[in-house]
Design a protein around this motif. Structure first.
Motif, PDB file in Angstrom:
ATOM      1  N   ARG A  45      37.152  10.990   4.363  1.00 33.05           N
ATOM      2  CA  ARG A  45      37.961  10.032   5.105  1.00 33.05           C
ATOM      3  C   ARG A  45      37.901  10.362   6.582  1.00 33.05           C
ATOM      4  N   SER A  46      37.716   9.351   7.379  1.00 38.27           N
ATOM      5  CA  SER A  46      37.807   9.496   8.827  1.00 38.27           C
ATOM      6  C   SER A  46      38.315   8.168   9.361  1.00 38.27           C
ATOM      7  N   GLU A  47      38.431   8.034  10.643  1.00 34.21           N
ATOM      8  CA  GLU A  47      39.019   6.833  11.233  1.00 34.21           C
ATOM      9  C   GLU A  47      38.305   5.565  10.777  1.00 34.21           C
ATOM     10  N   GLY A  48      38.997   4.779   9.981  1.00 35.43           N
ATOM     11  CA  GLY A  48      38.481   3.476   9.590  1.00 35.43           C
ATOM     12  C   GLY A  48      37.379   3.463   8.551  1.00 35.43           C
ATOM     13  N   ARG A  49      37.067   4.610   7.961  1.00 37.73           N
ATOM     14  CA  ARG A  49      36.031   4.624   6.936  1.00 37.73           C
ATOM     15  C   ARG A  49      36.299   5.708   5.911  1.00 37.73           C
ATOM     16  N   GLY A  50      35.716   5.537   4.736  1.00 39.80           N
ATOM     17  CA  GLY A  50      35.913   6.521   3.696  1.00 39.80           C
ATOM     18  C   GLY A  50      34.963   6.303   2.531  1.00 39.80           C
ATOM     19  N   TYR A  51      34.800   7.338   1.727  1.00 36.23           N
ATOM     20  CA  TYR A  51      33.964   7.303   0.525  1.00 36.23           C
ATOM     21  C   TYR A  51      34.882   7.238  -0.697  1.00 36.23           C
ATOM     22  N   PHE A  52      34.561   6.354  -1.640  1.00 36.20           N
ATOM     23  CA  PHE A  52      35.422   6.115  -2.791  1.00 36.20           C
ATOM     24  C   PHE A  52      34.617   6.058  -4.076  1.00 36.20           C
ATOM     25  N   ASP A  53      35.289   6.371  -5.198  1.00 38.87           N
ATOM     26  CA  ASP A  53      34.636   6.369  -6.503  1.00 38.87           C
ATOM     27  C   ASP A  53      34.328   4.962  -7.000  1.00 38.87           C
ATOM     28  N   THR A  54      35.178   3.988  -6.647  1.00 41.26           N
ATOM     29  CA  THR A  54      34.966   2.622  -7.116  1.00 41.26           C
ATOM     30  C   THR A  54      34.953   1.651  -5.941  1.00 41.26           C
ATOM     31  N   TRP A  55      34.331   0.508  -6.184  1.00 40.33           N
ATOM     32  CA  TRP A  55      34.283  -0.549  -5.174  1.00 40.33           C
ATOM     33  C   TRP A  55      35.700  -1.037  -4.884  1.00 40.33           C
ATOM     34  N   GLU A  56      36.514  -1.167  -5.927  1.00 40.62           N
ATOM     35  CA  GLU A  56      37.884  -1.642  -5.757  1.00 40.62           C
ATOM     36  C   GLU A  56      38.715  -0.669  -4.913  1.00 40.62           C
ATOM     37  N   ASP A  57      38.539   0.634  -5.100  1.00 37.91           N
ATOM     38  CA  ASP A  57      39.237   1.613  -4.257  1.00 37.91           C
ATOM     39  C   ASP A  57      38.827   1.459  -2.797  1.00 37.91           C
ATOM     40  N   ALA A  58      37.538   1.210  -2.569  1.00 39.77           N
ATOM     41  CA  ALA A  58      37.040   1.012  -1.201  1.00 39.77           C
ATOM     42  C   ALA A  58      37.668  -0.235  -0.588  1.00 39.77           C
ATOM     43  N   ARG A  59      37.746  -1.291  -1.371  1.00 38.09           N
ATOM     44  CA  ARG A  59      38.346  -2.539  -0.903  1.00 38.09           C
ATOM     45  C   ARG A  59      39.824  -2.337  -0.572  1.00 38.09           C
ATOM     46  N   GLN A  60      40.552  -1.642  -1.427  1.00 37.44           N
ATOM     47  CA  GLN A  60      41.968  -1.381  -1.180  1.00 37.44           C
ATOM     48  C   GLN A  60      42.172  -0.547   0.085  1.00 37.44           C
ATOM     49  N   PHE A  61      41.278   0.403   0.324  1.00 39.90           N
ATOM     50  CA  PHE A  61      41.331   1.205   1.548  1.00 39.90           C
ATOM     51  C   PHE A  61      41.200   0.306   2.772  1.00 39.90           C
ATOM     52  N   MET A  62      40.232  -0.608   2.738  1.00 35.55           N
ATOM     53  CA  MET A  62      40.027  -1.504   3.874  1.00 35.55           C
ATOM     54  C   MET A  62      41.249  -2.383   4.102  1.00 35.55           C
TER      55      MET A  62
END
Length: 92
Positions: A45-62
């Motif tokens: 995790r860093s400012e405005g970006r991150g690595y996630f296990d699922t596409w849905e987790d990535a979407r929720q982060f955004m």
């Protein structure tokens, strides 16, 4: 192993193959001469970006990142409106 890299600032999610991970970092194969052992380390995790296990987790982060930005801007607008009102009410 696949992770999803989410970039909130450009509304993009992309799959990324990682070599390994720790609690705070991912390691990605890299051809760059500066990459030790052909692997580069990036923060999960860093400012405005991150690595996630699922596409849905990535979407929720955004969505979370942008919601936080909306809240910040809303507070700023309220403060600017308060300041404008104070100036409008000023008298000589």
């Amino acid at each position: 192993m696949k992770k999803y890299l989410a970039w909130a600032c450009i509304e993009q999610i992309e799959p990324v193959e990682i070599v390994r991970e720790t609690n705070s970092s991912v390691f990605i194969a890299c051809d760059a001469a500066w990459a030790a052992g052909g692997v580069r380390r990036e923060a999960k995790r860093s400012e405005g970006r991150g690595y996630f296990d699922t596409w849905e987790d990535a979407r929720q982060f955004m969505l979370s990142e942008l919601s936080a930005e909306i809240a910040t801007k809303t507070r700023q607008i309220a403060e600017w409106e308060r300041r404008c009102k104070k100036i409008e009410e000023m008298t000589e």
